[in-house]
Design a protein around this motif. Structure first.
Motif, PDB file in Angstrom:
ATOM      1  N   SER A 289       0.866  -1.296  -0.012  1.00 52.48           N
ATOM      2  CA  SER A 289       0.031  -0.043   0.032  1.00 52.48           C
ATOM      3  C   SER A 289       0.879   1.191  -0.122  1.00 52.48           C
ATOM      4  CB  SER A 289      -1.009   0.109   1.139  1.00 52.48           C
ATOM      5  OG  SER A 289      -1.878  -0.960   0.986  1.00 52.48           O
ATOM      6  N   GLY A 290       2.099   1.346   0.933  1.00 49.31           N
ATOM      7  CA  GLY A 290       2.702   2.432   0.930  1.00 49.31           C
ATOM      8  C   GLY A 290       3.743   2.615  -0.290  1.00 49.31           C
ATOM      9  N   ILE A 291       3.776   1.581  -1.043  1.00 52.55           N
ATOM     10  CA  ILE A 291       4.773   1.508  -2.084  1.00 52.55           C
ATOM     11  C   ILE A 291       4.033   1.766  -3.505  1.00 52.55           C
ATOM     12  CG2 ILE A 291       6.406  -0.297  -3.448  1.00 52.55           C
ATOM     13  CD1 ILE A 291       6.620  -1.587  -0.790  1.00 52.55           C
ATOM     14  N   SER A 292       2.701   1.515  -3.668  1.00 51.32           N
ATOM     15  CA  SER A 292       2.295   1.565  -5.044  1.00 51.32           C
ATOM     16  C   SER A 292       1.039   2.541  -4.934  1.00 51.32           C
ATOM     17  CB  SER A 292       1.968   0.182  -5.527  1.00 51.32           C
ATOM     18  OG  SER A 292       0.940  -0.548  -4.661  1.00 51.32           O
ATOM     19  N   PRO A 317      -6.088   7.586  13.859  1.00 51.72           N
ATOM     20  CA  PRO A 317      -5.180   6.547  14.391  1.00 51.72           C
ATOM     21  C   PRO A 317      -4.232   5.883  13.395  1.00 51.72           C
ATOM     22  CG  PRO A 317      -7.489   6.501  14.892  1.00 51.72           C
ATOM     23  CD  PRO A 317      -7.330   7.358  13.968  1.00 51.72           C
ATOM     24  N   GLU A 318      -4.286   6.131  12.178  1.00 50.72           N
ATOM     25  CA  GLU A 318      -3.596   5.552  10.946  1.00 50.72           C
ATOM     26  C   GLU A 318      -2.740   6.572  10.550  1.00 50.72           C
ATOM     27  OE1 GLU A 318      -5.990   3.129   8.412  1.00 50.72           O
ATOM     28  OE2 GLU A 318      -6.795   2.244   9.861  1.00 50.72           O
ATOM     29  N   ILE A 319      -2.571   7.742  10.980  1.00 52.56           N
ATOM     30  CA  ILE A 319      -1.133   8.454  10.987  1.00 52.56           C
ATOM     31  C   ILE A 319      -0.442   8.513  12.279  1.00 52.56           C
ATOM     32  CG2 ILE A 319      -2.449  10.009   9.207  1.00 52.56           C
ATOM     33  CD1 ILE A 319      -2.245  12.262  11.560  1.00 52.56           C
ATOM     34  N   TYR A 320      -0.790   8.129  13.187  1.00 50.78           N
ATOM     35  CA  TYR A 320      -0.219   7.928  14.478  1.00 50.78           C
ATOM     36  C   TYR A 320       1.339   7.494  14.035  1.00 50.78           C
ATOM     37  CZ  TYR A 320       1.234   6.535  19.251  1.00 50.78           C
ATOM     38  OH  TYR A 320       1.707   6.220  20.279  1.00 50.78           O
ATOM     39  N   GLY A 321       2.251   8.129  14.603  1.00 51.98           N
ATOM     40  CA  GLY A 321       3.584   7.646  14.362  1.00 51.98           C
ATOM     41  C   GLY A 321       4.170   8.202  13.229  1.00 51.98           C
ATOM     42  N   ALA A 322       3.284   8.971  12.157  1.00 45.21           N
ATOM     43  CA  ALA A 322       3.890   9.511  11.118  1.00 45.21           C
ATOM     44  C   ALA A 322       3.493  10.948  11.061  1.00 45.21           C
ATOM     45  CB  ALA A 322       3.355   8.849  10.014  1.00 45.21           C
ATOM     46  N   GLU A 323       2.859  11.467  12.099  1.00 41.28           N
ATOM     47  CA  GLU A 323       2.462  12.814  12.128  1.00 41.28           C
ATOM     48  C   GLU A 323       3.310  13.712  12.154  1.00 41.28           C
ATOM     49  OE1 GLU A 323       2.848  11.987  16.712  1.00 41.28           O
ATOM     50  OE2 GLU A 323       2.152  10.757  14.873  1.00 41.28           O
ATOM     51  N   HIS A 324       4.741  13.531  12.705  1.00 38.44           N
ATOM     52  CA  HIS A 324       5.767  14.412  12.471  1.00 38.44           C
ATOM     53  C   HIS A 324       5.890  14.676  11.169  1.00 38.44           C
ATOM     54  CE1 HIS A 324       7.468  10.433  11.505  1.00 38.44           C
ATOM     55  NE2 HIS A 324       8.506  10.875  11.423  1.00 38.44           N
ATOM     56  N   GLY A 379       3.119   4.696   5.560  1.00 38.42           N
ATOM     57  CA  GLY A 379       2.360   4.028   4.379  1.00 38.42           C
ATOM     58  C   GLY A 379       1.451   5.012   4.028  1.00 38.42           C
ATOM     59  N   ALA A 380       0.425   5.266   4.996  1.00 34.61           N
ATOM     60  CA  ALA A 380      -0.822   5.879   4.795  1.00 34.61           C
ATOM     61  C   ALA A 380      -0.699   7.247   4.366  1.00 34.61           C
ATOM     62  CB  ALA A 380      -1.731   5.538   6.012  1.00 34.61           C
ATOM     63  N   VAL A 381       0.249   8.014   5.146  1.00 33.79           N
ATOM     64  CA  VAL A 381       0.323   9.540   4.836  1.00 33.79           C
ATOM     65  C   VAL A 381       0.666   9.650   3.391  1.00 33.79           C
ATOM     66  CG1 VAL A 381       0.983  10.145   7.330  1.00 33.79           C
ATOM     67  CG2 VAL A 381       2.751   9.683   5.736  1.00 33.79           C
ATOM     68  N   THR A 382       1.354   8.825   2.812  1.00 39.12           N
ATOM     69  CA  THR A 382       1.634   9.016   1.475  1.00 39.12           C
ATOM     70  C   THR A 382       0.523   9.322   0.617  1.00 39.12           C
ATOM     71  OG1 THR A 382       1.523   6.801   0.611  1.00 39.12           O
ATOM     72  CG2 THR A 382       3.797   7.643   1.598  1.00 39.12           C
TER      73      THR A 382
END
Length: 517
Positions: A289-292, A317-324, A379-382
């Motif tokens: 998912s985060g690749i394509s 909850p699915e940007i948690y850890g990537a919010e930075h 991968g989700a934030v992309t």
């Protein structure tokens, strides 16, 4: 933004390494023990399923594991080079992120007006533009759900709509709440905001609101507090005042009949792509998912922003850890802080409910190669591309800022998308690796498959295959352009697979927050 995602090798190598700093790579194909990975000078020591991670070198117990050049967790034991890396040897320990504000915030370079894309849409009286033309029946409470569905079913099965070719359908939006709740609480505010968002949605040309009569969620209060205007395009009734089930169904059918001619008189006309508000969603994610599909959708969302449009990322909850990565792109410190405030709200929310933000990924996510929420979030934030973050909205709040924005929602797809639609999204792109099949009336849903095997297996449910990025046949930019072109075509009336399968009658799921009493 994780780096390297727009420069994935187009070779036929067995592994995908996303960043030079990574100590793991992703398997393009399933690997058997002993499989020689000549491009990396190693051979697999253990079986590695397609989409899963393999260690590129020995990793010590406790050492950070890097993917996208970012930490996705720590080794729970020593991992040998060429070993499968997943839940059995990878977990999150302590998470300490540096939240820098606005350092990567660059104003989008808009295309000249003469070069901006257009589509064929329905321009409404308030100036907003729809991509579909529905009549919505909204139940204020679960008690009026059966009546609402009966009225919609009459028009969608009787052939009566055949005389109204410009009407996409009569859709009932029902839910399980509306009573036994605090009328002053957060849950009530969310429900009324969501209902009003659907009633005034640009894809809804007319609406009928039906209640029982004695519920907490009173229709007159919704109309007043949400600044709705009852009249020719918004009718209301209650079952108790109308005289019961049969009489209300008959009255509802008569009310819809009176609204259909004016709704059918609406016509598509050429509209600028700046009127598109695109919901960015993922569900049933996998290791690709985060690749394509996600970064390709990010490329398309950046294109839409450059054409003056709006892209709405969600699922806190699915940007948690990537919010930075998002705070770095915030237009102002206030926008960045609002995002962090919502993250903090979620920490408290799950703590009160004896949960953990790392209870995500799901079973299907893990089977597809995702191990931790950090990996999933990166991968989700992309999906949000690289554009500047212009605003942060609460659930179902009306989106008024153009450009790339964020809406606070749960990660559960129907709840997240319901909020995005209530906020005004008139288009939806949904990436999936496992094969999600839902749809979301009144907004068309474009399904983007992350890998070719799933796309071929579920071709009747998927609108576009992003798996060619994984196999090296296409670049992220090429698929991203295809997604953008598809958005314009669907916005102009082309039907998606979800629409052809008639999804969307049961996916209206407002976020329930607070006590049910």
């Amino acid at each position: 933004m994780p780096t390297g995602l727009h420069t994935i090798s187009t070779t036929k190598s067995s592994l995908i390494r996303l960043h030079a700093a990574d100590n793991v790579a992703v398997a393009r194909v399933s690997l058997s023990p002993g499989a020689v990975l000549s491009e990396f000078g190693i051979a697999a020591k253990t079986p590695v399923p397609m989409g899963h991670k393999i260690a590129l070198r020995a990793i010590a117990a406790g050492e950070a594991i890097l993917k996208y050049g970012q930490v996705i967790g720590n080794a729970t034991r020593a991992i040998e080079a060429c070993e499968h890396v997943h839940s059995h040897n990878l977990a999150i320990t302590d998470l300490h992120l540096q939240h820098e504000f606005c350092v990567d915030a660059v104003a989008p370079e808009l295309f000249p007006e003469a070069d901006r894309a257009t589509f064929l849409g329905f321009k409404r009286s308030d100036g907003r533009v729809g991509t579909r033309n529905y009549l919505a029946i909204l139940s204020s409470v679960n008690c009026s759900a059966t009546v609402s569905h009966a009225i919609a079913r009459h028009f969608n099965t009787s052939g009566e709509l055949d005389g109204f070719p410009n009407v996409d359908g009569v859709a009932a939006f029902t839910h399980g709440g509306g009573c036994a709740m605090d009328g002053r609480g957060e849950g009530y505010a969310i429900l009324t905001r969501t209902m009003a968002g659907f009633a005034r949605h640009p894809n809804v040309g007319a609406a009928l609101m039906i209640g029982l009569g004695c519920e907490t969620n009173q229709i007159p209060a919704i109309v007043e507090t949400q600044s709705l205007v009852a009249g020719p395009t918004l009718r209301t009734m209650t079952i108790q005042a109308t005289g019961g089930t049969r009489k209300t169904i008959e009255a509802g059918i008569d009310a819809v009949r009176t609204m259909l001619p004016a709704l059918n008189a609406q016509r598509r006309s050429v509209q600028p792509a700046s009127e598109l508000v695109l919901a960015l969603e993922c569900g049933g994610s996998d290791g690709y998912s985060g690749i394509s599909a996600n970064p390709a959708l990010g490329y398309a969302s950046d294109l839409l922003v450059r054409h003056g449009g709006t892209a709405v990322l969600a699922e806190t909850p699915e940007i948690y850890g990537a919010e930075h990565l998002l705070t770095r792109r915030a237009a102002t410190p206030e926008v960045a802080q609002k995002l962090l405030d919502r993250i903090e709200w979620w920490r408290d929310y799950v703590r009160r409910n004896k949960g953990d933000l790392d209870n995500n990924p799901s079973h299907g996510n893990k089977a597809g190669g995702l191990t931790t929420i950090l990996e999933k979030s990166l991968g989700a934030v992309t999906k949000g591309g690289m554009s500047r973050l212009e605003a942060v909205y609460e659930y179902a709040e009306r989106v008024s800022k153009r450009g790339f924005v964020f809406m606070d929602t749960p990660g559960y797809d129907p709840v997240a998308v319901t909020g995005q639609i209530a906020g005004g999204c008139n288009m939806l792109c949904f990436t999936t690796g496992r094969g999600s099949t839902t749809g979301y009336k009144p907004v068309p849903c474009i399904k983007l498959a992350t890998n070719t095997p799933m796309y071929e297996r579920m071709a009747e449910d998927m609108d576009l295959n992003c798996g060619e990025i994984v196999t090296g046949e296409k670049t992220i930019e090429e698929i991203g352009q295809q997604i953008f072109d598809k958005v314009l075509a669907v916005a102009s009336g082309e039907r998606t697979c979800s629409e052809q399968n008639d999804y969307g009658d049961y996916e209206f799921v407002p976020w329930q927050v607070g006590a049910v009493m």
